[in-house]
Structures are given as structure tokens and as C-alpha cells.
Design an enzyme around this catalytic site. Structure first.
Site, PDB file in Angstrom:
ATOM      1  N   GLY A  77      35.747 -12.569  24.554  1.00  0.00           N
ATOM      2  CA  GLY A  77      37.024 -13.239  24.716  1.00  0.00           C
ATOM      3  C   GLY A  77      36.981 -14.758  24.528  1.00  0.00           C
ATOM      4  CG  ASP A 135      47.244 -14.439  26.405  1.00  0.00           C
ATOM      5  OD1 ASP A 135      46.394 -15.340  26.505  1.00  0.00           O
ATOM      6  OD2 ASP A 135      47.796 -13.900  27.371  1.00  0.00           O
ATOM      7  CE  LYS A 180      47.224 -13.094  30.947  1.00  0.00           C
ATOM      8  NZ  LYS A 180      46.482 -12.849  29.722  1.00  0.00           N
ATOM      9  N   GLY A 228      49.540  -6.461  30.514  1.00  0.00           N
ATOM     10  CA  GLY A 228      50.210  -7.537  29.785  1.00  0.00           C
ATOM     11  C   GLY A 228      49.498  -7.929  28.503  1.00  0.00           C
ATOM     12  N   GLY A 270      43.672  -0.033  27.472  1.00  0.00           N
ATOM     13  CA  GLY A 270      44.396  -0.724  28.542  1.00  0.00           C
ATOM     14  C   GLY A 270      45.868  -0.839  28.176  1.00  0.00           C
ATOM     15  CB  ALA A 271      48.695   0.396  29.283  1.00  0.00           C
ATOM     16  CB  SER A 284      39.541 -19.612  35.169  1.00  0.00           C
ATOM     17  OG  SER A 284      40.225 -20.255  34.101  1.00  0.00           O
TER      18      SER A 284
HETATM   19  P1  ATR Z   1      46.820  -7.902  32.211  1.00  0.00           P
HETATM   20  O1  ATR Z   1      48.266  -8.162  32.468  1.00  0.00           O
HETATM   21  O2  ATR Z   1      46.001  -9.138  32.276  1.00  0.00           O
HETATM   22  O3  ATR Z   1      46.574  -7.162  30.929  1.00  0.00           O
HETATM   23  P2  ATR Z   1      47.020  -5.761  34.146  1.00  0.00           P
HETATM   24  O4  ATR Z   1      48.486  -5.760  33.960  1.00  0.00           O
HETATM   25  O5  ATR Z   1      46.487  -5.786  35.540  1.00  0.00           O
HETATM   26  O6  ATR Z   1      46.314  -6.982  33.403  1.00  0.00           O
HETATM   27  O7  ATR Z   1      46.463  -4.479  33.355  1.00  0.00           O
HETATM   28  C1  ATR Z   1      45.204  -4.012  33.569  1.00  0.00           C
HETATM   29  C2  ATR Z   1      44.963  -2.777  32.681  1.00  0.00           C
HETATM   30  O8  ATR Z   1      43.582  -2.485  32.822  1.00  0.00           O
HETATM   31  C3  ATR Z   1      45.734  -1.533  33.098  1.00  0.00           C
HETATM   32  O9  ATR Z   1      46.067  -0.800  31.948  1.00  0.00           O
HETATM   33  C4  ATR Z   1      44.704  -0.739  33.938  1.00  0.00           C
HETATM   34  O10 ATR Z   1      44.837   0.669  33.879  1.00  0.00           O
HETATM   35  P3  ATR Z   1      45.895   1.486  34.836  1.00  0.00           P
HETATM   36  O11 ATR Z   1      47.226   1.349  34.168  1.00  0.00           O
HETATM   37  O12 ATR Z   1      45.387   2.880  34.842  1.00  0.00           O
HETATM   38  O13 ATR Z   1      45.822   0.821  36.187  1.00  0.00           O
HETATM   39  C5  ATR Z   1      43.426  -1.117  33.230  1.00  0.00           C
HETATM   40  N1  ATR Z   1      42.246  -1.078  34.114  1.00  0.00           N
HETATM   41  C6  ATR Z   1      41.942  -1.907  35.143  1.00  0.00           C
HETATM   42  N2  ATR Z   1      40.739  -1.581  35.676  1.00  0.00           N
HETATM   43  C7  ATR Z   1      40.263  -0.543  34.934  1.00  0.00           C
HETATM   44  C8  ATR Z   1      39.067   0.249  34.965  1.00  0.00           C
HETATM   45  N3  ATR Z   1      38.103   0.021  35.878  1.00  0.00           N
HETATM   46  N4  ATR Z   1      38.914   1.233  34.051  1.00  0.00           N
HETATM   47  C9  ATR Z   1      39.870   1.444  33.125  1.00  0.00           C
HETATM   48  N5  ATR Z   1      41.035   0.777  33.033  1.00  0.00           N
HETATM   49  C10 ATR Z   1      41.226  -0.221  33.929  1.00  0.00           C
END
Ligand code: ATR
Length: 263
Positions: A228, A99, A63, A123, A120-121, A14
């Protein structure tokens, strides 16, 4: 002397301590900012108090736990259930999310964004999807699994997983997954990513400090991209204004935070 920290797992990479300490030092604000490696997000509240913190930032993957840890949540964070900044207000934890506005700041030079694909899904995806929706931008979500898609379906966004992915044109594609942070993974299988990059104008990745495999592909295809870092700067400036309770000028905060990236 006030103490601030960033909580995450991983957290060693970080840059937030450098950014905030640069502001505190150059503007003679008596405070120090450190990092805390936290495995168990449910321990956030007790750890915050045991360290005597005045405020904190929260990063992957805590988060949503940060939202639960707060006594009160204000503004955009309340809408999305995701907190990245906590302020200690007379012993009560007040949660915010900086954010999403940080991201809008980062992409301000991308023109005419009407359709966005978020990969991605978690936070970060929730925050960005809701922020885009506020600006009436059409948002689709692509995630590895179905499990985290419920929130997005409820707010009537188009949702796909890797199996149901279909080609469409987007103005901007954003990676919010942690794929590429500590490994060399793409955020979806290569065939899907190639197809996505074939059909977009702009690309962004929430991961900072490195060119992820996703952005490397985008670069090789001559697409315009952002990592980022600008998003990090935007959220940092807004978090710092909360930490210092608006006692410093936002232009000065931005100047010294930006400078910490140039060192
Ligand atoms: P944040 O809150 O920071 O966004 P998070 O809640 O841990 O982080 O979310 C991580 C996201 O990255 C999730 O959508 C996860 O997919 P899953 O719902 O299938 O777990 C996705 N993710 C993490 N590692 C991944 C990878 N190697 N390939 C694809 N998606 C990934």
C-alpha cells in the site's frame, strides 16, 4: 499555524503525519499534522471542530462515517459515499476521496489490466471498484460475509462470499480487508487464496509498511506485487494539494512526500 490530523482506529501505525509534515517543513508552509485515535466514528465531526482542524484524512474504519459528517461532498467521493479527506471551508466540512486515484497511480506500471478481483467490501473496496468501472475494467468482489455486498450487486458487479467462491482468471487481485494489518490472517481461507494466486498476474494489498501474509504468499509464488505504500503516497499527494488549496506545486509535494518514505 494550521492544524491537520488523521482519524482512525488503529491509527498509531499511520505514516500520514510524517508524509504531510515533510511537505509542510521543506516548503515552509505553516502547518502541522497529527494523529487522532477515534473509537466512535459518529464523533468525527465534533472532534474535528473541537481540535480546531483545517483539514483531515480518515482511515479504517471511519471513511463512511466521514461521508456522513460532511456538509458537502465533491467529486468521486460523492459517487461512492466514501470520504478520506475533509477540508474545513469557512466552518463547513467538505469531503473528498483521493484513495482511488492514488491507487491508479500505484499500479500504473501493471500493464493490460482488464479483469480485477477485489477482496473485501468496505469503503476502500467501493472506491476502487467504482474507479476501475470508470475505466471499463471488469470487477468482481470476494467478501467474508454477504452483508456488505449489496452496494456492489446494485452496480452489477459479480459478488462472491467464501462459500460461493469459484475459480476464475484475473489480471490483478487486490486485498482491501484489514486482515494482516494487526494479525497474521489471510483475507480468505488459505485454499481460496492459493487458488486465487494461481490464477492472477499481479497482486496488490492496501495495507502498507509490512509484508502481509497475503503478499508473502504472492512473493513466494514469484508474482509481481505492490503493497500500500505507493497507494498511500498517491492519495497523500492529492490530499495535500487540497490542504494547501493548490498553493504548492504538486511536483514539490510529491518530491518531499516521497522523501519521507526514505527516512
Ligand atoms: P474500509 O472502509 O477501510 O475499507 P471497512 O469498512 O471496515 O474498512 O471494511 C473492512 C472489510 O474487510 C470488510 O469487507 C470486512 O469483511 P466483513 O464485511 O465480512 O466484515 C473485511 N475484513 C476485515 N477483517 C477481515 C478478516 N480478518 N478476514 C477477511 N475479511 C476481513
Amino acid at each position: 499555524m494550521k492544524l491537520f490530523a488523521i482519524f482512525g482506529d488503529p491509527v498509531a501505525h499511520s505514516r500520514s503525519p510524517l508524509m504531510h509534515n515533510s511537505v509542510f517543513k521543506h516548503l515552509n508552509y505553516k502547518a502541522c499534522y497529527t494523529r487522532v485515535h477515534l473509537n466512535d466514528g459518529s464523533k468525527l465531526r465534533e472532534t474535528f471542530f473541537s481540535l480546531g482542524l483545517s483539514g483531515a484524512n480518515i482511515t479504517i474504519p471511519h471513511k463512511e462515517d466521514a461521508f456522513k459528517a460532511c456538509d458537502e461532498v465533491r467529486g468521486f467521493a460523492k459517487l461512492i459515499g466514501v470520504v478520506n479527506t475533509i477540508i474545513n471551508e469557512n466552518g463547513k466540512l467538505i469531503g473528498y476521496n483521493t484513495d482511488a486515484d492514488g491507487f491508479m497511480y500505484a499500479i500504473k506500471e501493471f500493464s493490460n489490466i482488464k479483469k480485477v478481483l477485489i477482496i473485501g467490501a468496505g469503503g476502500t473496496a467501493k472506491a476502487l471498484a467504482s474507479r476501475f468501472a470508470q475505466d471499463k475494467i471488469e470487477v468482481s468482489i470476494l467478501n467474508r460475509t454477504q452483508t456488505k455486498l449489496d452496494y456492489f450487486k446494485e452496480i452489477a458487479l459479480t459478488c462472491q462470499d467464501w462459500q460461493s467462491y469459484k475459480t476464475a482468471h484475473y489480471d490483478l487481485v487486490v486485498n482491501t480487508t484489514s486482515a494482516g494489518l494487526k494479525d497474521d490472517y489471510l483475507p480468505a481461507p488459505q485454499l481460496i487464496i492459493e487458488d486465487i494466486l494461481q490464477n492472477t498476474s499481479f497482486v496488490a494489498d492496501a495495507i502498507y509498511g509490512k509484508l502481509t501474509p497475503f503478499l508473502t504468499l504472492a512473493k513466494n509464488k514469484n508474482l509481481i506485487y505492490k503493497n500500500g505504500t505507493d497507494m498511500l503516497l498517491g492519495q497523500g499527494v492529492l490530499a495535500n494539494t487540497l490542504f494547501v488549496k493548490n498553493k504548492l506545486k504538486i511536483e514539490d509535494i510529491q518530491f518531499f512526500m516521497q522523501r519521507s518514505f526514505e527516512l
